[in-house]
Design a protein around this motif. Structure first.
Motif, PDB file in Angstrom:
ATOM      1  N   UNK A 119      10.532  -8.414  -0.942  1.00 33.54           N
ATOM      2  CA  UNK A 119      11.807  -7.865  -0.487  1.00 33.54           C
ATOM      3  C   UNK A 119      12.012  -6.459  -1.061  1.00 33.54           C
ATOM      4  N   UNK A 120      11.691  -6.262  -2.338  1.00 35.70           N
ATOM      5  CA  UNK A 120      11.789  -4.928  -2.944  1.00 35.70           C
ATOM      6  C   UNK A 120      10.777  -3.971  -2.334  1.00 35.70           C
TER       7      UNK A 120
ATOM      8  N   UNK B  52      -6.466  -5.042   3.682  1.00 35.15           N
ATOM      9  CA  UNK B  52      -5.991  -3.794   3.078  1.00 35.15           C
ATOM     10  C   UNK B  52      -4.505  -3.890   2.734  1.00 35.15           C
ATOM     11  N   UNK B  53      -3.719  -4.528   3.588  1.00 36.32           N
ATOM     12  CA  UNK B  53      -2.293  -4.727   3.300  1.00 36.32           C
ATOM     13  C   UNK B  53      -2.131  -5.562   2.034  1.00 36.32           C
ATOM     14  N   UNK B  54      -2.870  -6.652   1.953  1.00 37.63           N
ATOM     15  CA  UNK B  54      -2.781  -7.515   0.766  1.00 37.63           C
ATOM     16  C   UNK B  54      -3.231  -6.782  -0.493  1.00 37.63           C
ATOM     17  N   UNK B  55      -4.268  -5.969  -0.378  1.00 36.08           N
ATOM     18  CA  UNK B  55      -4.753  -5.200  -1.536  1.00 36.08           C
ATOM     19  C   UNK B  55      -3.716  -4.168  -1.966  1.00 36.08           C
ATOM     20  N   UNK B  56      -3.036  -3.546  -1.016  1.00 38.00           N
ATOM     21  CA  UNK B  56      -2.011  -2.552  -1.350  1.00 38.00           C
ATOM     22  C   UNK B  56      -0.796  -3.206  -2.002  1.00 38.00           C
ATOM     23  N   UNK B  57      -0.482  -4.436  -1.621  1.00 38.50           N
ATOM     24  CA  UNK B  57       0.656  -5.155  -2.206  1.00 38.50           C
ATOM     25  C   UNK B  57       0.388  -5.621  -3.637  1.00 38.50           C
ATOM     26  N   UNK B  58      -0.854  -5.949  -3.923  1.00 44.61           N
ATOM     27  CA  UNK B  58      -1.212  -6.623  -5.177  1.00 44.61           C
ATOM     28  C   UNK B  58      -0.686  -5.947  -6.437  1.00 44.61           C
ATOM     29  N   UNK B  59      -0.858  -4.645  -6.629  1.00 46.70           N
ATOM     30  CA  UNK B  59      -0.368  -4.043  -7.875  1.00 46.70           C
ATOM     31  C   UNK B  59       1.151  -4.163  -8.033  1.00 46.70           C
ATOM     32  N   UNK B  60       1.878  -4.090  -6.936  1.00 49.42           N
ATOM     33  CA  UNK B  60       3.338  -4.202  -6.995  1.00 49.42           C
ATOM     34  C   UNK B  60       3.760  -5.615  -7.357  1.00 49.42           C
ATOM     35  N   UNK B  61       3.089  -6.602  -6.748  1.00 51.52           N
ATOM     36  CA  UNK B  61       3.433  -7.991  -7.035  1.00 51.52           C
ATOM     37  C   UNK B  61       3.067  -8.368  -8.466  1.00 51.52           C
ATOM     38  N   UNK B  62       1.951  -7.826  -8.971  1.00 51.29           N
ATOM     39  CA  UNK B  62       1.547  -8.091 -10.357  1.00 51.29           C
ATOM     40  C   UNK B  62       2.527  -7.489 -11.356  1.00 51.29           C
ATOM     41  N   UNK B  63       3.216  -6.414 -10.948  1.00 52.54           N
ATOM     42  CA  UNK B  63       4.195  -5.793 -11.841  1.00 52.54           C
ATOM     43  C   UNK B  63       5.563  -6.458 -11.751  1.00 52.54           C
ATOM     44  N   UNK B  64       5.659  -7.543 -10.994  1.00 47.97           N
ATOM     45  CA  UNK B  64       6.901  -8.313 -10.938  1.00 47.97           C
ATOM     46  C   UNK B  64       7.830  -7.974  -9.789  1.00 47.97           C
ATOM     47  N   UNK B  65       7.442  -7.034  -8.938  1.00 45.57           N
ATOM     48  CA  UNK B  65       8.279  -6.724  -7.787  1.00 45.57           C
ATOM     49  C   UNK B  65       8.110  -7.805  -6.716  1.00 45.57           C
ATOM     50  N   UNK B  66       9.134  -7.970  -5.906  1.00 45.62           N
ATOM     51  CA  UNK B  66       9.086  -8.943  -4.824  1.00 45.62           C
ATOM     52  C   UNK B  66       8.752  -8.230  -3.519  1.00 45.62           C
TER      53      UNK B  66
END
Length: 100
Positions: free
Chosen positions: A95-96, A79-93
């Motif tokens: 750290x952000x 669930x943590x990885x799934x929640x991160x995915x949209x942010x990482x796909x949009x170019x956020x790190x």
């Protein structure tokens, strides 16, 4: 910390666990492990200097966990990885994403 696909070639700047499970990811990103890291890791400036021989190899992994607890940790890690995915796909790190 993250999960990489098999085609990714990790540089010598990373520590990898080739056969890691979601349970492993869940434990290594847990508050329990981060307290261990805070106490045991060395530092350069304010950054942790993670060592596989000192920090990872000596970490007291939970040994009494039931299959149900393993499954719950793995489910939460996914669930943590799934929640991160949209942010990482949009170019956020990361750290952000985790900046307080």
């Amino acid at each position: 910390m993250g999960m990489l696909s098999p085609e990714v070639i990790a540089s010598n700047q990373l520590y990898i666990l080739p056969c890691a499970s979601f349970y492993d990811f869940g434990i290594l990103t847990s508050t329990m492990h981060m307290v261990w890291v805070d106490v045991v890791c060395g530092r350069l400036k304010s950054d942790y200097r993670y060592s596989s021989s000192l920090v990872y190899n000596n970490y007291p992994w939970p040994t009494e966990a039931t299959e149900a607890q393993h499954a719950k940790v793995a489910e939460c890690a996914e669930a943590v990885l799934a929640a991160r995915e949209p942010y990482l796909k949009s170019g956020q790190t990361l750290a952000n994403l985790y900046d307080p």
